[in-house]
Write an enzyme that holds these catalytic residues in place. Structure first.
Site, PDB file in Angstrom:
ATOM      1  N   LYS A   1       0.841  -1.202   0.000  1.00 17.71           N
ATOM      2  CA  LYS A   1       0.000   0.000   0.000  1.00 17.71           C
ATOM      3  C   LYS A   1       0.875   1.251   0.000  1.00 17.71           C
ATOM      4  CE  LYS A   1      -0.843   1.102   4.901  1.00 17.71           C
ATOM      5  NZ  LYS A   1      -0.396   2.499   4.831  1.00 17.71           N
ATOM      6  N   ASN A   2       2.041   1.154   0.644  1.00 12.74           N
ATOM      7  CA  ASN A   2       2.930   2.316   0.719  1.00 12.74           C
ATOM      8  C   ASN A   2       3.580   2.636  -0.627  1.00 12.74           C
ATOM      9  OD1 ASN A   2       2.420   2.651   3.435  1.00 12.74           O
ATOM     10  ND2 ASN A   2       4.167   1.430   4.088  1.00 12.74           N
TER      11      ASN A   2
ATOM     12  N   ARG B   1      -2.604   9.529   4.675  1.00 17.51           N
ATOM     13  CA  ARG B   1      -1.638  10.625   4.586  1.00 17.51           C
ATOM     14  C   ARG B   1      -1.328  11.025   3.153  1.00 17.51           C
ATOM     15  NH1 ARG B   1       0.725  12.359   8.849  1.00 17.51           N
ATOM     16  NH2 ARG B   1       2.562  13.075   7.708  1.00 17.51           N
TER      17      ARG B   1
ATOM     18  N   ASP C   1      -2.401   5.901  10.764  1.00 19.37           N
ATOM     19  CA  ASP C   1      -2.376   5.195  12.037  1.00 19.37           C
ATOM     20  C   ASP C   1      -1.850   6.081  13.158  1.00 19.37           C
ATOM     21  OD1 ASP C   1      -3.296   2.839  10.877  1.00 19.37           O
ATOM     22  OD2 ASP C   1      -1.280   2.276  10.250  1.00 19.37           O
TER      23      ASP C   1
ATOM     24  N   ASP D   1       7.960  -1.026  10.663  1.00 25.19           N
ATOM     25  CA  ASP D   1       6.746  -1.803  10.421  1.00 25.19           C
ATOM     26  C   ASP D   1       6.947  -3.300  10.593  1.00 25.19           C
ATOM     27  OD1 ASP D   1       4.954   0.258   9.997  1.00 25.19           O
ATOM     28  OD2 ASP D   1       5.414   0.422   7.877  1.00 25.19           O
TER      29      ASP D   1
ATOM     30  N   VAL E   1      11.906   5.233  15.345  1.00 19.82           N
ATOM     31  CA  VAL E   1      11.343   5.975  14.210  1.00 19.82           C
ATOM     32  C   VAL E   1      10.102   6.767  14.614  1.00 19.82           C
ATOM     33  CG1 VAL E   1      10.433   5.788  11.862  1.00 19.82           C
ATOM     34  CG2 VAL E   1      12.283   4.268  12.607  1.00 19.82           C
TER      35      VAL E   1
END
Length: 461
Positions: free
Chosen positions: A50-51, A120, A144, A332, A354
């Site tokens: 998805k990123n 975002r 998130d 992640d 992070v």
């Protein structure tokens, strides 16, 4: 159940934004009932992340012809992004794993406020909108709740390139007759800010030199797509990217690389249940640090050009891991790892460097029997940028924990997957709520888990 699990074909006509937002978020909430069913085994084929896909969809705004993105996942963020593009006048269609995006005859400069807080992506549209229309308005970003991800870096970069930018209560407004090249130094290698600079600089007048850039695989993948569209981009050592602006870009076609987050998550699903999952579609080079970390914990790997599999026939050992920017251990990856730590014999340490609020999911895991204590100190690695704050960003995990079924709510997409892992390894049934989070970021996760042998049923909340 949320419609975003099986996104419909996105039609060329504009979709009413309020209806889209209603449909994607999923007002009729769904819960998953998970019954532990032994070791998870089988094959998983991962698509692009998805990123990556959503950023490519934004980049397609810049082309003067149709762009095609292949190997796209069916996730909620794709539908949200596609609906935003349609609202801006672009034609978006989908056929299976292929997405086509073509510019419309008239470009709208505003992303409707109905998309406020859904993800975002809007902030990344400012640069492309300035190139297309000379002005832009995007609503406040969401995503998130994993910590502060301010838009300051994006805004300052756009201002350095000549844009007039105002941040208001409802969104961000910008104007520019034409962006120009600039020297930009990022205080931190932010993935999103790097992507903003890339998509703003490719059509700007003159040269842009970006220092302190993020170099994650998804960023490089976006740069390569822009290069196919005709952009002049040079990736230099020491986190430096040089972009020479061009007058126009054309449409392009690309096939997304496999999602390294999803691949790692399913490898852990096999390990945590004493099984073995074979992951196809994600190359070894995207998982180097993750593979080494799991191998140090006792995992054994088989790796080919087509697939990767992991097993732990002799059990798991504890480890100390700190997250970092690429090529370090990815933030992640830490949520599945946290659950895996609970099944390793001894004390493990996780240090998140992070995002300062990434451990918000720990209470749900503790409810499921995970023995985890969190701290505001830097444990398991060197002092990070949160060392002098009150941010809870380190965890000590005791294993082997006896996991139990529970009724828990998933707070975000990656934490949601970790809750499924804990439920799969528990000694009784679990009820998982907030599943729209996991479906926003993983391709058909319920079906994928079922194919591995997990007993999972869907019910209305």
């Amino acid at each position: 159940m949320p419609v975003c699990r099986n996104p419909p074909v996105l039609m060329a006509s504009r979709v009413p934004p309020l209806i889209v937002a209603f449909r994607v978020v999923g007002v009729a909430e769904e819960v998953w009932k998970v019954e532990p069913s032994g070791p998870l085994r089988g094959d998983i084929h991962v698509r692009g992340s998805k990123n990556a896909v959503t950023k490519h969809m934004v980049a397609a705004m810049l082309g003067e012809g149709e762009s095609t993105i292949r190997n796209a996942p069916e996730v909620g963020d794709v539908e949200i992004t596609g609906a935003m593009l349609q609202a801006l006048g672009h034609a978006v269609t989908r056929e299976g794993s292929q997405i086509r995006i073509a510019p419309g005859p008239v470009a709208e400069p505003r992303v409707p406020e109905a998309f406020t807080g859904l993800n975002r992506i809007p902030i990344l549209m400012v640069g492309p909108l300035l190139h297309l229309t000379g002005e832009a308005f995007v609503p406040l970003v969401g995503g998130d709740p994993i910590g502060r991800r301010p838009v300051d870096f994006h805004v300052e970069a756009l201002r350095a390139m000549g844009a007039e930018v105002q941040v208001g209560e409802t969104g961000i407004a910008a104007r520019a007759s034409r962006l120009h090249g600039a020297r930009i130094d990022l205080p931190y290698p932010s993935v999103g800010a790097t992507e903003t600079v890339l998509m703003s600089a490719v059509l700007a007048e003159g040269k842009t030199v970006l220092r302190g850039a993020a170099m994650e695989p998804e960023v490089v993948e976006l740069a390569l797509f822009l290069q196919r569209m005709g952009a002049q981009i040079e990736l230099s050592p020491d986190r430096r990217i040089v972009i020479e602006g061009v007058r126009r870009l054309k449409g392009a076609s690309t096939r997304l690389a496999g999602d390294r987050l999803e691949a790692f998550s399913y490898l852990v699903a096999g390990l945590i249940t004493g099984g073995e999952v074979r992951v196809h579609g994600c190359s070894q080079d995207r998982l180097v640090t993750a593979i080494t970390t799991l191998a140090r914990m006792g995992a054994r790997f088989e790796i080919t050009d087509e697939w990767i599999t992991a097993s732990a026939p002799d059990g798991l050992r504890p480890a100390a891991v700190h997250t970092d920017t690429h090529p370090g251990y990815m933030t992640d990856w830490q949520q599945p790892l946290m659950v895996l730590f609970t099944q390793a014999e001894g004390m493990s340490v996780l240090h998140e460097t992070v995002f300062e609020n990434r451990l918000v999911y720990v209470p749900a895991l503790k409810k499921m029997g995970c023995e985890i204590e969190v701290f505001n100190a830097c444990l398991g690695g060197p002092a990070c940028r949160f060392h002098d704050s009150n941010s809870v960003h380190s965890a000590v995990v005791r294993g082997v924990s006896k996991l139990r079924g529970a009724d828990v709510t998933m707070p975000d997409v990656r934490a949601g997957f970790s809750a499924v892992l804990a439920a799969a390894a528990a000694d009784g049934p679990s009820t998982l709520r907030g599943v729209h989070h996991i479906e926003r970021g993983y391709h058909h996760p319920a079906e994928q888990f079922a194919s591995l042998g997990l007993t999972l049923t869907r019910e209305k909340a």
